[in-house]
Design an enzyme around this catalytic site. Structure first.
Site, PDB file in Angstrom:
ATOM      1  N   GLU A  89       0.099   5.138   0.565  1.00 50.61           N
ATOM      2  CA  GLU A  89      -0.609   6.389   1.149  1.00 50.61           C
ATOM      3  C   GLU A  89      -0.144   7.571   0.904  1.00 50.61           C
ATOM      4  OE1 GLU A  89      -1.003   5.365   5.336  1.00 50.61           O
ATOM      5  OE2 GLU A  89      -2.157   3.641   4.997  1.00 50.61           O
TER       6      GLU A  89
ATOM      7  N   GLU B 283      -3.090  -4.468  -3.389  1.00 48.68           N
ATOM      8  CA  GLU B 283      -3.617  -5.473  -4.291  1.00 48.68           C
ATOM      9  C   GLU B 283      -3.644  -4.624  -5.473  1.00 48.68           C
ATOM     10  OE1 GLU B 283      -4.810  -4.738  -1.282  1.00 48.68           O
ATOM     11  OE2 GLU B 283      -6.002  -6.296  -0.750  1.00 48.68           O
TER      12      GLU B 283
ATOM     13  N   CYS C 101     -10.863  -2.632  -4.516  1.00 48.13           N
ATOM     14  CA  CYS C 101      -9.817  -3.694  -5.068  1.00 48.13           C
ATOM     15  C   CYS C 101     -10.717  -4.809  -5.584  1.00 48.13           C
ATOM     16  CB  CYS C 101      -8.922  -4.019  -4.124  1.00 48.13           C
ATOM     17  SG  CYS C 101      -7.688  -2.917  -3.547  1.00 48.13           S
TER      18      CYS C 101
ATOM     19  N   CYS D  13     -10.525  -4.510  -0.107  1.00 54.95           N
ATOM     20  CA  CYS D  13     -11.522  -3.683  -0.152  1.00 54.95           C
ATOM     21  C   CYS D  13     -12.348  -3.836  -1.115  1.00 54.95           C
ATOM     22  CB  CYS D  13     -10.895  -2.453   0.363  1.00 54.95           C
ATOM     23  SG  CYS D  13     -10.515  -1.498  -1.343  1.00 54.95           S
TER      24      CYS D  13
ATOM     25  N   ASN E 129       0.806  -1.261   0.038  1.00 50.10           N
ATOM     26  CA  ASN E 129      -0.137  -0.042   0.162  1.00 50.10           C
ATOM     27  C   ASN E 129       0.974   1.348   0.007  1.00 50.10           C
ATOM     28  OD1 ASN E 129       0.568  -0.871   2.532  1.00 50.10           O
ATOM     29  ND2 ASN E 129      -1.122   0.225   3.433  1.00 50.10           N
TER      30      ASN E 129
ATOM     31  N   CYS F  24      -4.018   0.687  -2.490  1.00 49.74           N
ATOM     32  CA  CYS F  24      -4.038  -0.549  -1.881  1.00 49.74           C
ATOM     33  C   CYS F  24      -2.977  -1.376  -2.538  1.00 49.74           C
ATOM     34  CB  CYS F  24      -5.291  -1.224  -1.779  1.00 49.74           C
ATOM     35  SG  CYS F  24      -6.738  -0.476  -0.725  1.00 49.74           S
TER      36      CYS F  24
HETATM   37  N1  THU Z   1      -5.183  -1.733   2.587  1.00 51.98           N
HETATM   38  C1  THU Z   1      -4.613  -2.587   1.664  1.00 51.98           C
HETATM   39  O1  THU Z   1      -3.746  -1.937   1.058  1.00 51.98           O
HETATM   40  N2  THU Z   1      -5.301  -3.488   1.050  1.00 51.98           N
HETATM   41  C2  THU Z   1      -6.384  -3.835   1.901  1.00 51.98           C
HETATM   42  O2  THU Z   1      -6.681  -5.067   1.431  1.00 51.98           O
HETATM   43  C3  THU Z   1      -6.863  -3.395   2.952  1.00 51.98           C
HETATM   44  C4  THU Z   1      -6.474  -1.724   3.100  1.00 51.98           C
HETATM   45  C5  THU Z   1      -4.637  -0.524   2.942  1.00 51.98           C
HETATM   46  C6  THU Z   1      -5.306   0.867   2.561  1.00 51.98           C
HETATM   47  C7  THU Z   1      -4.437   1.878   3.537  1.00 51.98           C
HETATM   48  O3  THU Z   1      -3.257   2.222   3.142  1.00 51.98           O
HETATM   49  C8  THU Z   1      -4.430   0.974   4.797  1.00 51.98           C
HETATM   50  O4  THU Z   1      -4.489  -0.450   4.481  1.00 51.98           O
HETATM   51  C9  THU Z   1      -5.502   1.162   5.796  1.00 51.98           C
HETATM   52  O5  THU Z   1      -6.903   1.101   5.178  1.00 51.98           O
END
Ligand code: THU
Length: 132
Positions: A47, A58, A92, A89, A45, A56
């Site tokens: 941010e 994925e 994704c 999520c 991920n 994310c």
């Molecule tokens: N996140 C992911 O990268 N993948 C997931 O399946 C769930 C959430 C990340 C997004 C954000 O950077 C952090 O987790 C918190 O939501």
């Protein structure tokens, strides 16, 4: 998909998690995508201070595979910390149903707890290009 393929993909997702850029949530996630031709692309991920710009793990991994010319995705692994495995999520899932509709998604936590589901199971009744 052999047990060896899944274990290897989860290992690579766990390694990618170490490269997460998650200064806001402090919730690092790693992903790895296996193409039909056997290549693996990883993602974490990434941010942003403008939270909605976050991507994310994925989607990072999937976009890497697609942008390198791969059209058939066999599996997607996701690793995060927690008592339970972390499911992808909604955004994704929508991206997966379009770019990797046949894929299996292997989810694991750091203790090795695992769950495997197909993309089509994770997003029933999907919206797709056929409606446009
Ligand atoms: N996140 C992911 O990268 N993948 C997931 O399946 C769930 C959430 C990340 C997004 C954000 O950077 C952090 O987790 C918190 O939501």
């Amino acid at each position: 998909m052999t047990e060896h393929d899944i274990a290897n993909l989860l290992d690579q997702a766990a390694a990618a998690r170490e490269r997460a850029y998650a200064p806001y949530s402090h919730f690092p996630v790693g992903a790895a995508v296996l193409t039909n031709s056997g290549e693996v692309y990883t993602g974490c991920n990434v941010e942003n201070a403008s939270y909605g710009a976050t991507c994310c793990a994925e989607r990072v991994a999937l976009f890497k595979a697609i942008s390198e010319g791969h059209k058939e995705i066999r599996a997607i692994a996701v690793v995060a910390a927690g008592e339970e495995v972390v499911p992808p999520c909604g955004i994704c899932r929508q991206v997966m149903i379009e770019l990797a509709p046949q894929a299996v998604v292997a989810m694991a936590n750091l203790e090795g707890k695992r769950e495997i589901q197909r993309v089509a199971e994770l997003l029933p009744s999907p919206f797709g290009g056929g409606y446009l």
